[in-house]
Motif scaffolding. Structure first.
Motif, short mmCIF file in Angstrom:
data_model
loop_
_atom_site.label_atom_id
_atom_site.label_comp_id
_atom_site.label_asym_id
_atom_site.label_seq_id
_atom_site.Cartn_x
_atom_site.Cartn_y
_atom_site.Cartn_z
N UNK A 39 0.83 -1.21 0.00
CA UNK A 39 0.00 0.00 0.00
C UNK A 39 0.86 1.27 0.00
N UNK A 40 1.96 1.25 0.74
CA UNK A 40 2.87 2.40 0.75
C UNK A 40 3.47 2.61 -0.64
N UNK A 41 3.89 1.54 -1.28
CA UNK A 41 4.44 1.63 -2.63
C UNK A 41 3.37 2.16 -3.60
N UNK A 42 2.16 1.64 -3.48
CA UNK A 42 1.06 2.08 -4.33
C UNK A 42 0.83 3.59 -4.16
N UNK A 43 0.89 4.07 -2.93
CA UNK A 43 0.74 5.50 -2.67
C UNK A 43 1.82 6.32 -3.36
N UNK A 44 3.04 5.83 -3.38
CA UNK A 44 4.12 6.54 -4.07
C UNK A 44 3.87 6.60 -5.57
N UNK A 45 3.37 5.50 -6.13
CA UNK A 45 3.09 5.45 -7.57
C UNK A 45 1.94 6.38 -7.95
N UNK A 46 0.97 6.51 -7.06
CA UNK A 46 -0.20 7.35 -7.35
C UNK A 46 0.17 8.82 -7.44
N UNK A 47 1.23 9.20 -6.78
CA UNK A 47 1.55 10.62 -6.70
C UNK A 47 2.56 11.13 -7.70
N UNK A 48 3.16 10.25 -8.52
CA UNK A 48 4.20 10.75 -9.43
C UNK A 48 4.49 9.77 -10.55
N UNK A 49 5.26 10.24 -11.51
CA UNK A 49 5.73 9.41 -12.62
C UNK A 49 7.25 9.42 -12.59
N UNK A 50 7.83 8.52 -13.35
CA UNK A 50 9.29 8.49 -13.45
C UNK A 50 9.98 7.67 -12.38
N UNK A 51 9.24 6.78 -11.74
CA UNK A 51 9.84 5.89 -10.74
C UNK A 51 10.26 4.59 -11.40
N UNK A 52 11.34 4.04 -10.90
CA UNK A 52 11.87 2.77 -11.38
C UNK A 52 12.18 1.89 -10.19
N UNK A 53 12.21 0.59 -10.42
CA UNK A 53 12.70 -0.34 -9.41
C UNK A 53 13.92 -1.03 -10.01
N UNK A 54 14.94 -1.16 -9.20
CA UNK A 54 16.16 -1.85 -9.61
C UNK A 54 16.42 -2.96 -8.62
#
Length: 150
Positions: free
Chosen positions: A16-31
């Motif tokens: 849910x925390x990760x989902x909240x981060x995705x909802x608020x912005x673009x340009x995120x990546x996971x490595x």
């Protein structure tokens, strides 16, 4: 890099925390790697495992939701993006862990993955999040087929 950088990072502790981060912005990546301390200790680059060629950036996977996803749950999207590569610690090295970052796409790697430069680490993705992602994927029904990631 200056060698004095503090590499401690926040820990993303739930899906849910990760989902909240995705909802608020673009340009995120996971490595998936041993972490930014190793990855960013020199000019950021990955190496193609098949040919050994050094690539012009770090291999990472985009977390941005694609338009074709439509109105489906963002939580399921986030789970799917983590699930795709959750096998890496088993097949590469048990020290490999996922971490979230922002950066600039510098090209594409041999598996069509983004190669990212100008990397800013945001946080480790806790193992609990991977477990939640796997549970989320296993709860999906319908046309979801098995993905053999063993």
């Amino acid at each position: 890099m200056d060698g004095v950088r503090d590499w401690s990072m926040a820990v993303i502790g739930s899906l849910d925390e990760l989902t909240g981060l995705l909802a608020g912005r673009r340009g995120l990546y996971v490595r998936w790697s041993m972490g930014p301390q190793l990855d960013l200790s020199r000019e950021p680059s990955s190496r193609d495992a098949l040919t050994g060629i050094e690539l012009p950036g770090l291999s990472a996977n985009p977390m941005d939701v694609e338009d074709w996803w439509g109105e489906r749950p963002l939580r399921t999207w986030a789970a799917r993006r983590l699930y795709d590569y959750s096998h890496l610690p088993r097949v590469k090295d048990t020290r490999v862990r996922p971490w979230l970052l922002v950066g600039t796409e510098a090209g594409r790697g041999p598996d069509n993955e983004p190669l990212v430069r100008d990397v800013v680490p945001l946080g480790w993705v806790d193992q609990k999040v991977i477990t939640e992602a796997e549970e989320e994927i296993h709860q999906q029904q319908g046309v979801w087929g098995p993905l053999n990631r063993r």
